[in-house]
Enzyme design. Sequence first.
Site, PDB file in Angstrom:
ATOM      1  N   THR A  75       4.170  45.406  31.555  1.00  0.00           N
ATOM      2  CA  THR A  75       3.582  45.603  30.225  1.00  0.00           C
ATOM      3  C   THR A  75       3.708  44.328  29.400  1.00  0.00           C
ATOM      4  O   THR A  75       2.742  43.860  28.796  1.00  0.00           O
ATOM      5  CB  THR A  75       4.293  46.783  29.505  1.00  0.00           C
ATOM      6  OG1 THR A  75       4.144  47.951  30.318  1.00  0.00           O
ATOM      7  CG2 THR A  75       3.730  47.030  28.127  1.00  0.00           C
ATOM      8  N   ASN A 153      -4.170  51.717  39.246  1.00  0.00           N
ATOM      9  CA  ASN A 153      -2.940  52.449  39.580  1.00  0.00           C
ATOM     10  C   ASN A 153      -3.202  53.914  39.919  1.00  0.00           C
ATOM     11  O   ASN A 153      -2.447  54.520  40.654  1.00  0.00           O
ATOM     12  CB  ASN A 153      -1.918  52.349  38.444  1.00  0.00           C
ATOM     13  CG  ASN A 153      -2.529  52.571  37.087  1.00  0.00           C
ATOM     14  OD1 ASN A 153      -3.453  51.869  36.680  1.00  0.00           O
ATOM     15  ND2 ASN A 153      -2.026  53.564  36.373  1.00  0.00           N
ATOM     16  N   GLN A 181      -0.199  46.526  40.766  1.00  0.00           N
ATOM     17  CA  GLN A 181      -0.272  47.457  41.906  1.00  0.00           C
ATOM     18  C   GLN A 181      -0.619  46.751  43.218  1.00  0.00           C
ATOM     19  O   GLN A 181      -0.640  47.383  44.266  1.00  0.00           O
ATOM     20  CB  GLN A 181      -1.295  48.562  41.627  1.00  0.00           C
ATOM     21  CG  GLN A 181      -0.867  49.534  40.543  1.00  0.00           C
ATOM     22  CD  GLN A 181       0.357  50.378  40.936  1.00  0.00           C
ATOM     23  OE1 GLN A 181       0.756  50.437  42.099  1.00  0.00           O
ATOM     24  NE2 GLN A 181       0.967  51.016  39.955  1.00  0.00           N
ATOM     25  N   SER A 201       5.049  43.347  38.422  1.00  0.00           N
ATOM     26  CA  SER A 201       6.196  44.136  37.978  1.00  0.00           C
ATOM     27  C   SER A 201       7.061  44.463  39.188  1.00  0.00           C
ATOM     28  O   SER A 201       6.561  44.970  40.199  1.00  0.00           O
ATOM     29  CB  SER A 201       5.703  45.427  37.318  1.00  0.00           C
ATOM     30  OG  SER A 201       6.808  46.235  37.005  1.00  0.00           O
ATOM     31  N   HIS A 203       9.370  46.725  39.839  1.00  0.00           N
ATOM     32  CA  HIS A 203       9.720  48.075  40.321  1.00  0.00           C
ATOM     33  C   HIS A 203       8.633  48.713  41.177  1.00  0.00           C
ATOM     34  O   HIS A 203       8.834  49.802  41.708  1.00  0.00           O
ATOM     35  CB  HIS A 203      10.170  48.977  39.168  1.00  0.00           C
ATOM     36  CG  HIS A 203       9.119  49.458  38.240  1.00  0.00           C
ATOM     37  ND1 HIS A 203       8.639  50.741  38.278  1.00  0.00           N
ATOM     38  CD2 HIS A 203       8.462  48.848  37.222  1.00  0.00           C
ATOM     39  CE1 HIS A 203       7.737  50.905  37.307  1.00  0.00           C
ATOM     40  NE2 HIS A 203       7.615  49.767  36.667  1.00  0.00           N
ATOM     41  N   THR A 239      18.014  35.817  26.822  1.00  0.00           N
ATOM     42  CA  THR A 239      18.916  35.483  27.934  1.00  0.00           C
ATOM     43  C   THR A 239      18.390  36.097  29.226  1.00  0.00           C
ATOM     44  O   THR A 239      18.020  37.272  29.253  1.00  0.00           O
ATOM     45  CB  THR A 239      20.335  36.001  27.631  1.00  0.00           C
ATOM     46  OG1 THR A 239      20.740  35.415  26.403  1.00  0.00           O
ATOM     47  CG2 THR A 239      21.314  35.634  28.733  1.00  0.00           C
ATOM     48  N   CYS A 327       2.617  57.091  33.206  1.00  0.00           N
ATOM     49  CA  CYS A 327       2.824  56.867  31.778  1.00  0.00           C
ATOM     50  C   CYS A 327       2.097  57.910  30.937  1.00  0.00           C
ATOM     51  O   CYS A 327       2.410  58.075  29.771  1.00  0.00           O
ATOM     52  CB  CYS A 327       2.365  55.474  31.388  1.00  0.00           C
ATOM     53  SG  CYS A 327       3.086  54.229  32.433  1.00  0.00           S
TER      54      CYS A 327
HETATM   55  C1  LIG Z   1      -1.553  48.584  36.856  1.00  0.00           C
HETATM   56  C2  LIG Z   1      -0.292  48.590  36.067  1.00  0.00           C
HETATM   57  N1  LIG Z   1      -0.128  47.667  35.100  1.00  0.00           N
HETATM   58  C3  LIG Z   1       0.983  47.605  34.358  1.00  0.00           C
HETATM   59  C4  LIG Z   1       2.005  48.508  34.545  1.00  0.00           C
HETATM   60  C5  LIG Z   1       3.222  48.414  33.679  1.00  0.00           C
HETATM   61  O1  LIG Z   1       4.308  47.870  34.375  1.00  0.00           O
HETATM   62  P1  LIG Z   1       5.782  48.101  33.795  1.00  0.00           P
HETATM   63  O2  LIG Z   1       6.147  49.517  34.104  1.00  0.00           O
HETATM   64  O3  LIG Z   1       6.632  47.119  34.541  1.00  0.00           O
HETATM   65  O4  LIG Z   1       5.739  47.806  32.349  1.00  0.00           O
HETATM   66  C6  LIG Z   1       1.882  49.495  35.529  1.00  0.00           C
HETATM   67  C7  LIG Z   1       2.946  50.508  35.725  1.00  0.00           C
HETATM   68  O5  LIG Z   1       2.694  51.641  36.090  1.00  0.00           O
HETATM   69  C8  LIG Z   1       0.711  49.533  36.313  1.00  0.00           C
HETATM   70  O6  LIG Z   1       0.529  50.451  37.262  1.00  0.00           O
END
Ligand SMILES: Cc1ncc(COP(=O)(O)O)c(C=O)c1O
Length: 391
Positions: A75, A153, A181, A201, A203, A239, A327
């Site tokens: 994000t 996503n 993704q 990202s 995770h 940091t 989300c």
């Molecule tokens: C296509 C896409 N962009 C951005 C994000 C946001 O990533 P983060 O959860 O690291 O903020 C996601 C998370 O689901 C995503 O699928």
Amino acid sequence: MSQRKIYYFDNNATTRVAPEVVEAMLPYFTQQWGNPSSAYSFGHDLIKAIELAREKLAALIGCDAREVIFTSCGTESNNTAIHSALLTNPKKRHVLTTSVEHSANIKFCKHLESQGYEITRLPVERDGSLDLHLLAESIRTDTAIVSVMWANNETGVLFPIEEISAICQSRDVLFHTDAVQVAGKMKIDVQSLGVDFLSLSAHKLHAPKGIGVLYVKRRTPFQPYIIGGQQERGRRGGTENVPYIVAFGRAAELALEGIQDENTRVRRLRDRLEDFILQKIPDTTRNGARNERLPNTSNVAFGGVEAEAILLLLNQLDICASSGSACTTGSIEPSHVLSAMGLPPDLARSSVRFSLAKYNTEEDVDVLIQHLPGVIQRLRAESPVAAELTS
Ligand SMILES: Cc1ncc(COP(=O)(O)O)c(C=O)c1O
């Protein structure tokens, strides 16, 4: 404590942290927990660990390590890219994006609109694809940046980033792609893509939540979003999260090694699951193009059944999947992605996303395939609308 076996089909929401990644990061909590900005070596030496991780991220996407900025998440990376383009081109107040982006982009653009910027959101076709002629026509002389995600996503649908990048270059406009993704699922080579900015990202590729990367092409003008200390060569204050940066580096290394598996074994598992659903469960349709898609994602509409009800029954069987993006789960609004693809609200509300990754096995798919027809049958039997549809 022994853990229940979970059948996890929600890897686009987040992924299990790989044991190798946990192992790599732990010493940075327990032993080397200093501050990299400190003058003494107990802190200062950590810069080496950060730079090594940066090189691993650079190797994952084919760039120079100096083009990699660590952020707190995908994000932040998306917000930073768009914010930077607007700040470095103050006279240009238009952003061109699509109607199917992640909320990290959609909500930021809504915020920009409230600040007086103009946003164009490109529509998509029924299969989720973009009309590139329309994209080219929509670039204006005051367009500061084009921001188009690489892989969706919710559906896994891929946009032709190299072609879009070429259009942007020919029109001399900055281009950002959200590749959150894509990383770990497909090869990324920013040189051949030619993008100015690219978001990642951790995770989504078996590293912890709360750490991301923004690639910024050398010589692309840049203004930071988080202003503070001189970390990240003044491009992102705060940091450094050393354990997570190290974790992301290790995950990037593993992702490079695992891309073959993702495109053979994981793809086969996904196809086996999807073919079963479409062939054996009546009144089901795939959302999104079959081929121009991530190898791990399947989004299916189960006519006449609420996705939330399906997910509830699957949850009772320890099977995890999702409806739309994680989300927006909990909201009763149909997915903005499926709506943009022209799905009527009821069909959008009956769509479930299954997303696989390296820890999924044949057994996981066996379990899902064993239970899913019964779950759908039961819900349809309980719902008069569904019964009418399938009679
Ligand atoms: C296509 C896409 N962009 C951005 C994000 C946001 O990533 P983060 O959860 O690291 O903020 C996601 C998370 O689901 C995503 O699928």
